[in-house]
Write a protein that holds these residues in place. Structure first.
Motif, PDB file in Angstrom:
ATOM      1  N   PRO A 132       0.796  -1.228   0.000  1.00 43.87           N
ATOM      2  CA  PRO A 132       0.000   0.000   0.000  1.00 43.87           C
ATOM      3  C   PRO A 132       0.825   1.272   0.000  1.00 43.87           C
ATOM      4  O   PRO A 132       0.451   2.256  -0.642  1.00 43.87           O
ATOM      5  CB  PRO A 132      -0.834  -0.144   1.279  1.00 43.87           C
ATOM      6  N   TYR A 133       1.974   1.267   0.679  1.00 43.67           N
ATOM      7  CA  TYR A 133       2.802   2.466   0.748  1.00 43.67           C
ATOM      8  C   TYR A 133       3.171   2.959  -0.651  1.00 43.67           C
ATOM      9  O   TYR A 133       3.181   4.168  -0.914  1.00 43.67           O
ATOM     10  CB  TYR A 133       4.068   2.172   1.555  1.00 43.67           C
ATOM     11  N   GLU A 151       0.085   4.510  -2.251  1.00 39.80           N
ATOM     12  CA  GLU A 151      -0.179   5.782  -1.571  1.00 39.80           C
ATOM     13  C   GLU A 151       0.804   6.844  -2.040  1.00 39.80           C
ATOM     14  O   GLU A 151       0.429   8.001  -2.284  1.00 39.80           O
ATOM     15  CB  GLU A 151      -0.055   5.593  -0.058  1.00 39.80           C
ATOM     16  N   CYS A 174      -1.189  -6.437  -4.579  1.00 38.75           N
ATOM     17  CA  CYS A 174      -0.849  -5.615  -3.418  1.00 38.75           C
ATOM     18  C   CYS A 174      -1.067  -6.398  -2.128  1.00 38.75           C
ATOM     19  O   CYS A 174      -2.107  -7.043  -1.943  1.00 38.75           O
ATOM     20  CB  CYS A 174      -1.712  -4.353  -3.426  1.00 38.75           C
ATOM     21  N   SER A 223      -0.456  -4.932   3.971  1.00 34.96           N
ATOM     22  CA  SER A 223      -1.452  -4.323   4.853  1.00 34.96           C
ATOM     23  C   SER A 223      -2.617  -3.889   3.980  1.00 34.96           C
ATOM     24  O   SER A 223      -2.477  -3.790   2.761  1.00 34.96           O
ATOM     25  CB  SER A 223      -0.866  -3.130   5.617  1.00 34.96           C
ATOM     26  N   LEU A 226      -5.139  -1.923   1.724  1.00 32.87           N
ATOM     27  CA  LEU A 226      -5.031  -0.703   0.925  1.00 32.87           C
ATOM     28  C   LEU A 226      -6.171   0.258   1.238  1.00 32.87           C
ATOM     29  O   LEU A 226      -5.979   1.466   1.278  1.00 32.87           O
ATOM     30  CB  LEU A 226      -5.050  -1.062  -0.562  1.00 32.87           C
ATOM     31  N   LEU A 246      -8.611   4.100  -2.099  1.00 35.69           N
ATOM     32  CA  LEU A 246      -7.532   4.015  -3.077  1.00 35.69           C
ATOM     33  C   LEU A 246      -7.766   2.876  -4.060  1.00 35.69           C
ATOM     34  O   LEU A 246      -7.427   2.997  -5.245  1.00 35.69           O
ATOM     35  CB  LEU A 246      -6.184   3.835  -2.373  1.00 35.69           C
ATOM     36  N   ALA A 247      -8.333   1.758  -3.589  1.00 35.65           N
ATOM     37  CA  ALA A 247      -8.608   0.649  -4.502  1.00 35.65           C
ATOM     38  C   ALA A 247      -9.577   1.089  -5.597  1.00 35.65           C
ATOM     39  O   ALA A 247      -9.388   0.776  -6.782  1.00 35.65           O
ATOM     40  CB  ALA A 247      -9.174  -0.532  -3.726  1.00 35.65           C
ATOM     41  N   GLU A 285      -5.827  -7.197  -4.205  1.00 41.12           N
ATOM     42  CA  GLU A 285      -5.309  -7.228  -2.837  1.00 41.12           C
ATOM     43  C   GLU A 285      -5.205  -8.656  -2.338  1.00 41.12           C
ATOM     44  O   GLU A 285      -5.986  -9.535  -2.721  1.00 41.12           O
ATOM     45  CB  GLU A 285      -6.206  -6.425  -1.901  1.00 41.12           C
ATOM     46  N   ASP A 295      -4.004   2.746   9.279  1.00 42.73           N
ATOM     47  CA  ASP A 295      -3.947   2.638   7.816  1.00 42.73           C
ATOM     48  C   ASP A 295      -4.599   3.853   7.152  1.00 42.73           C
ATOM     49  O   ASP A 295      -4.104   4.374   6.149  1.00 42.73           O
ATOM     50  CB  ASP A 295      -4.657   1.364   7.351  1.00 42.73           C
ATOM     51  N   ALA A 324      -2.427   6.947   4.870  1.00 40.65           N
ATOM     52  CA  ALA A 324      -2.675   7.274   3.463  1.00 40.65           C
ATOM     53  C   ALA A 324      -2.615   8.772   3.195  1.00 40.65           C
ATOM     54  O   ALA A 324      -2.578   9.193   2.042  1.00 40.65           O
ATOM     55  CB  ALA A 324      -4.047   6.724   3.042  1.00 40.65           C
TER      56      ALA A 324
END
Length: 629
Positions: free
Chosen positions: A300-301, A304, A380, A383, A385, A389-390, A402, A511, A515
């Motif tokens: 996720p990073y 993001e 992905c 952790s 997402l 964002l998805a 994911e 989380d 983001a």
């Protein structure tokens, strides 16, 4: 020709007392009953000798394809050298390097010689590397550069089993190959013949968030069960679409089981694989632009960062409002696609499709360009997402699959099924896997991909995996919805119980806040305290952009963390996160730290997981401030 679409078998769902408690999906791939991962390069060379299975970076910044027959020959030559240098079947050989071609070559050569590979994170400290090498009783270790050679050379007195230390940048591969030139090829075939799916392939040491890392013994059969079913499930990712051959650029560490699984899966599926050793933003963007992958493995990073960098660029050129409108359109489009695929709607309407077409040129094309221009899929994990964002990336033309898993489950144990996304979840069980939710909310897993056990250094054997009635407790908390999709809500041992008796998992709040473009890390606290609070650290690039836009470049880090405008922006982010939870679970106060949590300071694992106990200990005074009256 376009690839055939995958065939889905609906999951089998068990409901108890009105709740979905168990879900299972039958395997899509047959179980492998003989051979090992060591056979993959040689099978590829026999069946498709000219297939471009890998790419290597050239001195001029381009990429050179490596055909299957060439890779198999290199694996064979290196395996003969390892045998000639006295390594015996079952011996452990460590690899401490960034994500490079040599890493994958050594992995397969070691297996072809009947050895067990032991990854060591390239950023490991001397004590961390010493623990892994001593515990695994590694007889040999490959390192990437002179700094790592010096680090381990200083530890040789503490590593009685380590006989060989080879450095890739000093010609280690050539040295090993030269040692085996006189050996017959048949010796490697003999070593490969000793292996079976039940043989241990690798000892992957856990990140160790609460204690010394433990060596997870993963077998060749574990990897076959994982990658063969993942390849069949993620059909659009691993199969050719029209005239476009699939390819990926791997930049996550091969020391982590997630990256390793994808590398093995690519060789197994003959998907062209490249390696990117540097994750610095400029280096990675240049590698992506040159390689132009069709799919990526990420966390996720990374997504993001791409989103926030796109937003910051738009703001810098005076187009922030346009970016934000485009982001909202993409979210709505992604949600409409999801609803249609689940039979809840007719999909994006004419107006939404027209708006998406408009913003494709203004916003989405730039997002895809940051991923190399051809990337259509991202796998992905690591952790959650998050739904927002998805949906955005789906609307921007990049489908995110994911997944969720552990080292002990050979990476993914769930994944988003193609054409059946459920945004904000980690998907269904990987085919061949069953999940169960225990009475206390813990996720339990069953399947052929479950590791054989933890390495016991004293006996030099593997202790059986801690399964109960065939179920492996994951330590994670989760819930299954009515269709069997899993949502992870937190870690069992991270549960916070306030002084008022309220139980909450900090993960979702953390989380959500992470983001935000200004936030690097967030630790939610409140155990045995009257309310929930948080420690927040700042993301360097996001902060630099914020200071430029607010004309506050003159402020030091110590000054900016007290700036009223910055705190007001962060309070808005906290308010948004709080809107996702109840009042009792919401963050009442937060403190911005002038320093970030890092692996070097002992606050993060090599895979970027928070070491909560160390953070709470080292920032006890700051946490007390959050509760001062």
């Amino acid at each position: 020709m376009p690839a055939e679409q995958p065939t889905f078998t609906p999951p089998r769902i068990t409901v108890e007392a009105g709740r979905v408690r168990e879900v299972s999906v039958p395997p899509l791939a047959p179980r492998v009953t003989d051979g090992s991962l060591a056979d993959i390069p040689f099978t590829n060379a026999e069946e498709a000798p000219d297939a471009a299975v890998l790419s290597r970076r050239t001195a001029d910044g381009g990429w050179r394809e490596v055909p299957a027959r060439v890779f198999a020959a290199e694996v064979l030559a290196m395996a003969k050298g390892l045998i000639a240098l006295g390594l015996h079947p079952g011996d452990r050989i460590a690899i401490m390097a960034r994500t490079t071609y040599e890493w994958t070559l050594t992995d397969f050569a070691a297996w072809a010689a009947g050895l067990v590979t032991v990854p060591v994170y390239p950023t490991s400290s001397a004590s961390q590397a010493r623990h892994i090498l001593r515990d695994s009783r590694a007889r040999a270790c490959f390192v990437e550069d002179v700094e790592q050679t010096r680090l381990l050379s200083a530890e040789r007195g503490n590593l009685p089993d380590l006989e060989h230390l080879w450095q890739f940048s000093a010609g280690a591969v050539g040295h090993v190959v030269d040692a085996g030139r006189r050996l017959p090829d048949a010796l490697v075939a003999e070593r490969r013949g000793l292996l079976s799916p039940a043989s241990v392939a690798t000892l992957v040491y856990t990140s160790g968030t609460t204690g010394p890392p433990k060596g997870c013994a993963l077998t060749h059969g574990n990897f076959f069960a994982e990658v063969d079913n993942a390849i069949e499930l993620l059909h659009p990712v691993f199969r050719a679409q029209a005239a476009e051959e699939p390819s990926t650029l791997l930049f996550l560490p091969l020391s982590h089981v997630f990256g390793r699984m994808v590398a093995i899966g690519c060789l197994r599926a003959r998907v062209r694989l490249g390696h990117a050793p540097s994750v610095r933003t400029d280096d990675l963007l240049a590698d992506l632009a040159a390689f132009r992958p069709t799919f990526l493995l990420g966390i996720p990073y990374v997504l993001e960062k791409i989103y926030n960098t796109g937003r910051a660029t738009a703001e810098r050129i005076g187009r922030a409002a346009s970016f934000d409108r485009g982001a909202r359109v993409a979210q709505r489009y992604g949600e409409a696609v999801e609803a249609a695929e689940h039979g809840f709607g007719g999909g994006p309407g004419l107006g939404l499709r027209a708006a998406r077409g408009l913003y494709d040129a203004l916003v989405y094309r730039r997002i895809r360009a940051a991923l190399g221009g051809r990337c259509r899929y991202v796998v992905c994990g690591g952790s959650p997402l998050g739904h927002r964002l998805a949906a955005f990336f789906e609307g921007a033309g990049v489908t995110v699959y994911e997944g969720y898993g552990l080292t002990e489950t050979t990476a993914a144990t769930t994944a988003t099924p193609p054409l059946r996304p459920r945004l904000g979840t980690v998907g269904w069980p990987v085919p061949g896997t069953a999940l169960r939710i225990a009475d206390d909310g813990e996720v339990l897993v069953k399947g052929e991909h479950i590791f054989s056990g933890y390495w016991d250094a004293r006996s030099g054997t593997v202790r059986p995996a801690p399964v109960v009635d065939g179920w492996l407790p994951t330590g994670d908390l989760g819930a299954l919805d009515s269709e069997g999709y899993l949502s992870i809500t937190g870690r069992k041992r991270d549960l916070i119980i306030t002084s008022a008796g309220k139980n909450l998992a900090p993960g979702p709040l953390e989380d959500w806040l992470r983001a935000h473009p200004l936030v690097s890390q967030c630790v939610v606290v409140g155990d045995n305290r009257p309310y929930v609070a948080a420690l927040v650290t700042l993301e360097a690039d996001g902060l630099a952009h914020w200071q430029r836009m607010h004309k506050k470049e003159h402020l030091s880090r110590a000054e900016v963390v007290r700036d009223e405008d910055l705190l007001r922006n962060l309070q808005q982010a906290v308010d948004e996160a709080n809107s996702q939870v109840s009042r009792a679970e919401s963050i009442r106060r937060f403190l911005v730290l002038p320093t970030d949590f890092t692996e070097e300071r002992g606050h993060l694992t090599p895979s970027f997981k928070l070491r909560r106990a160390a953070i709470v200990r080292d920032f006890a005074e700051e946490i007390d401030q959050l509760y001062a009256r």
